[in-house]
Write a protein that holds these residues in place. Structure first.
Motif, PDB file in Angstrom:
ATOM      1  N   LYS A   2       3.110  43.843-115.417  1.00 24.78           N
ATOM      2  CA  LYS A   2       4.346  45.660-115.596  1.00 24.78           C
ATOM      3  C   LYS A   2       4.336  45.221-116.363  1.00 24.78           C
ATOM      4  O   LYS A   2       4.671  44.967-117.638  1.00 24.78           O
ATOM      5  N   THR A   3       4.373  46.620-117.312  1.00 23.70           N
ATOM      6  CA  THR A   3       5.059  47.289-118.457  1.00 23.70           C
ATOM      7  C   THR A   3       7.329  47.468-118.294  1.00 23.70           C
ATOM      8  O   THR A   3       7.023  47.429-117.518  1.00 23.70           O
ATOM      9  N   ASP A   4       7.488  47.892-118.904  1.00 25.79           N
ATOM     10  CA  ASP A   4       8.486  48.569-118.919  1.00 25.79           C
ATOM     11  C   ASP A   4       9.258  49.969-118.813  1.00 25.79           C
ATOM     12  O   ASP A   4      10.057  50.567-119.034  1.00 25.79           O
ATOM     13  N   SER A   5       7.611  50.326-117.832  1.00 28.60           N
ATOM     14  CA  SER A   5       8.455  51.880-117.280  1.00 28.60           C
ATOM     15  C   SER A   5       8.110  51.824-116.198  1.00 28.60           C
ATOM     16  O   SER A   5       7.666  50.644-115.372  1.00 28.60           O
ATOM     17  N   PHE A   6       8.779  52.963-116.099  1.00 30.21           N
ATOM     18  CA  PHE A   6       9.014  51.904-114.150  1.00 30.21           C
ATOM     19  C   PHE A   6       8.964  53.858-113.496  1.00 30.21           C
ATOM     20  O   PHE A   6       9.451  55.194-113.701  1.00 30.21           O
ATOM     21  N   LYS A   7       8.715  53.899-111.417  1.00 28.20           N
ATOM     22  CA  LYS A   7       8.865  55.009-111.434  1.00 28.20           C
ATOM     23  C   LYS A   7       9.948  54.597-110.326  1.00 28.20           C
ATOM     24  O   LYS A   7      10.763  56.239-109.702  1.00 28.20           O
ATOM     25  N   SER A   8      10.456  53.903-109.937  1.00 31.36           N
ATOM     26  CA  SER A   8      11.534  53.928-108.744  1.00 31.36           C
ATOM     27  C   SER A   8      11.806  52.050-108.798  1.00 31.36           C
ATOM     28  O   SER A   8      11.259  51.055-109.256  1.00 31.36           O
ATOM     29  N   VAL A   9      13.109  51.755-108.532  1.00 29.01           N
ATOM     30  CA  VAL A   9      14.081  50.908-108.152  1.00 29.01           C
ATOM     31  C   VAL A   9      15.194  50.906-106.877  1.00 29.01           C
ATOM     32  O   VAL A   9      15.279  51.952-106.813  1.00 29.01           O
ATOM     33  N   GLY A  10      14.429  49.967-105.498  1.00 25.55           N
ATOM     34  CA  GLY A  10      15.410  50.207-104.486  1.00 25.55           C
ATOM     35  C   GLY A  10      15.887  49.137-104.510  1.00 25.55           C
ATOM     36  O   GLY A  10      16.046  47.838-104.745  1.00 25.55           O
ATOM     37  N   LEU A  75      19.324  55.496-111.053  1.00 23.27           N
ATOM     38  CA  LEU A  75      20.822  54.914-112.034  1.00 23.27           C
ATOM     39  C   LEU A  75      20.531  54.045-113.167  1.00 23.27           C
ATOM     40  O   LEU A  75      21.339  53.666-113.711  1.00 23.27           O
ATOM     41  N   VAL A  76      19.221  53.552-113.050  1.00 24.52           N
ATOM     42  CA  VAL A  76      18.990  52.878-114.352  1.00 24.52           C
ATOM     43  C   VAL A  76      18.541  53.219-115.406  1.00 24.52           C
ATOM     44  O   VAL A  76      18.267  53.911-115.694  1.00 24.52           O
ATOM     45  N   LYS A  77      19.394  52.695-115.769  1.00 23.00           N
ATOM     46  CA  LYS A  77      19.757  52.860-117.465  1.00 23.00           C
ATOM     47  C   LYS A  77      18.674  51.910-118.578  1.00 23.00           C
ATOM     48  O   LYS A  77      18.134  52.423-120.011  1.00 23.00           O
ATOM     49  N   ASN A  78      18.794  50.591-118.048  1.00 31.89           N
ATOM     50  CA  ASN A  78      17.924  49.862-119.393  1.00 31.89           C
ATOM     51  C   ASN A  78      17.080  49.327-118.525  1.00 31.89           C
ATOM     52  O   ASN A  78      16.787  47.770-118.220  1.00 31.89           O
ATOM     53  N   PHE A  79      15.797  49.902-118.106  1.00 33.28           N
ATOM     54  CA  PHE A  79      14.863  48.794-116.990  1.00 33.28           C
ATOM     55  C   PHE A  79      14.064  47.653-118.556  1.00 33.28           C
ATOM     56  O   PHE A  79      13.465  48.119-118.817  1.00 33.28           O
ATOM     57  N   ASP A  80      14.311  46.748-118.116  1.00 31.95           N
ATOM     58  CA  ASP A  80      13.532  45.630-118.217  1.00 31.95           C
ATOM     59  C   ASP A  80      12.745  44.243-117.280  1.00 31.95           C
ATOM     60  O   ASP A  80      13.553  43.353-116.894  1.00 31.95           O
ATOM     61  N   PHE A  81      11.263  44.619-116.891  1.00 30.82           N
ATOM     62  CA  PHE A  81      10.507  44.063-116.339  1.00 30.82           C
ATOM     63  C   PHE A  81      11.149  43.027-116.469  1.00 30.82           C
ATOM     64  O   PHE A  81      10.548  41.714-115.822  1.00 30.82           O
ATOM     65  N   SER A  82      10.980  42.196-117.646  1.00 30.39           N
ATOM     66  CA  SER A  82      10.735  41.088-118.138  1.00 30.39           C
ATOM     67  C   SER A  82      11.548  40.087-117.925  1.00 30.39           C
ATOM     68  O   SER A  82      11.720  38.534-117.797  1.00 30.39           O
ATOM     69  N   TRP A 126      19.970  46.240-115.887  1.00 34.39           N
ATOM     70  CA  TRP A 126      19.519  47.452-116.165  1.00 34.39           C
ATOM     71  C   TRP A 126      19.989  48.142-115.547  1.00 34.39           C
ATOM     72  O   TRP A 126      19.940  49.670-116.200  1.00 34.39           O
ATOM     73  N   GLY A 127      21.856  48.017-115.999  1.00 36.00           N
ATOM     74  CA  GLY A 127      22.844  49.213-116.417  1.00 36.00           C
ATOM     75  C   GLY A 127      22.960  50.002-114.555  1.00 36.00           C
ATOM     76  O   GLY A 127      24.118  50.570-115.057  1.00 36.00           O
ATOM     77  N   VAL A 128      22.080  49.448-113.606  1.00 31.21           N
ATOM     78  CA  VAL A 128      22.922  50.222-112.174  1.00 31.21           C
ATOM     79  C   VAL A 128      24.023  50.012-111.721  1.00 31.21           C
ATOM     80  O   VAL A 128      24.823  50.668-111.136  1.00 31.21           O
ATOM     81  N   LEU A 129      24.795  48.516-112.409  1.00 31.63           N
ATOM     82  CA  LEU A 129      25.997  47.934-111.819  1.00 31.63           C
ATOM     83  C   LEU A 129      26.845  47.420-113.062  1.00 31.63           C
ATOM     84  O   LEU A 129      25.858  47.072-114.618  1.00 31.63           O
ATOM     85  N   ASP A 130      28.186  47.238-112.732  1.00 26.62           N
ATOM     86  CA  ASP A 130      28.617  47.497-114.185  1.00 26.62           C
ATOM     87  C   ASP A 130      28.879  46.190-113.978  1.00 26.62           C
ATOM     88  O   ASP A 130      30.083  45.841-115.485  1.00 26.62           O
ATOM     89  N   GLY A 131      28.868  44.769-113.400  1.00 29.74           N
ATOM     90  CA  GLY A 131      29.021  43.630-113.662  1.00 29.74           C
ATOM     91  C   GLY A 131      31.184  43.239-113.141  1.00 29.74           C
ATOM     92  O   GLY A 131      30.874  42.901-113.835  1.00 29.74           O
ATOM     93  N   SER A 132      31.136  44.088-112.204  1.00 34.92           N
ATOM     94  CA  SER A 132      32.629  43.741-111.897  1.00 34.92           C
ATOM     95  C   SER A 132      33.264  42.993-111.392  1.00 34.92           C
ATOM     96  O   SER A 132      34.021  42.022-110.734  1.00 34.92           O
ATOM     97  N   TYR A 133      31.654  41.854-110.840  1.00 35.43           N
ATOM     98  CA  TYR A 133      31.897  41.034-110.281  1.00 35.43           C
ATOM     99  C   TYR A 133      31.249  40.042-111.258  1.00 35.43           C
ATOM    100  O   TYR A 133      30.322  39.963-111.902  1.00 35.43           O
ATOM    101  N   ASP A 134      31.002  38.510-110.528  1.00 36.70           N
ATOM    102  CA  ASP A 134      30.537  37.406-111.397  1.00 36.70           C
ATOM    103  C   ASP A 134      29.023  37.244-110.020  1.00 36.70           C
ATOM    104  O   ASP A 134      29.525  37.383-109.183  1.00 36.70           O
TER     105      ASP A 134
END
Length: 160
Positions: A2-10, A75-82, A126-134
């Motif tokens: 896979k590359t760093d493009s995506f169609k969907s994340v769930g 919601l994905v801002k920084n998709f990085d499959f790596s 990926w920028g979906v969640l804000d990191g408010s938890y460890d």
């Protein structure tokens, strides 16, 4: 691969009967959910698997009836499959389950993961969640709740 493009994340949250481990997680966390998976492009499932004792990417092949699905694609801002590929093969974090979930000391192994911890980490990167938890303090219930909160926040922003 896979590359760093995506169609969907769930996010898939397991609510089926499962085994004793599923029952124990639901009972301890007062939740209907006992396991978390990410679905990428309706092609891959990503999670930490206690039965295999590792983080894995596998073909998407589950029956949705025992799962709750949240589409997080927009919601994905920084998709990085790596990132998922680098986590693949790391061991399951049994110590983290005990010392972060059962006894909430926040102690865990840095290169080991349990399901909701691995999924939260990836969604945060990926920028979906804000990191408010460890990530190691996140149960399947908390992960589901945070994803719903992010979806609701995005709805409010787009309506404004």
């Amino acid at each position: 691969m896979k590359t760093d493009s995506f169609k969907s994340v769930g996010l898939l949250s397991y609510k089926g009967k499962g085994n004793f481990f599923n029952y124990a997680i639901r009972a301890w966390t007062f939740s209907e959910f006992s396991h978390s998976e990410l679905v990428i492009d309706n092609e891959y499932m990503f999670s930490a698997d206690s039965r295999l004792n590792l983080v894995r990417l596998r073909p998407y092949d589950v029956s949705i009836e025992n799962w709750e699905y949240l589409d997080l694609t927009h919601l994905v801002k920084n998709f990085d499959f790596s990132i998922a590929q680098q986590m693949q093969g790391h061991k399951y974090d049994y110590r983290g389950i005990l010392l972060s979930q059962v006894i909430p000391f926040g102690i865990h192994a840095k290169k080991r993961w349990f399901c909701s911890e691995a999924c939260y980490h990836l969604l945060e990167k990926w920028g979906v969640l804000d990191g408010s938890y460890d990530a190691n303090m996140v149960s399947p219930e908390i992960l589901q709740r945070e994803a719903v909160k992010a979806l609701r926040a995005s709805e409010n922003i787009t309506r404004s």
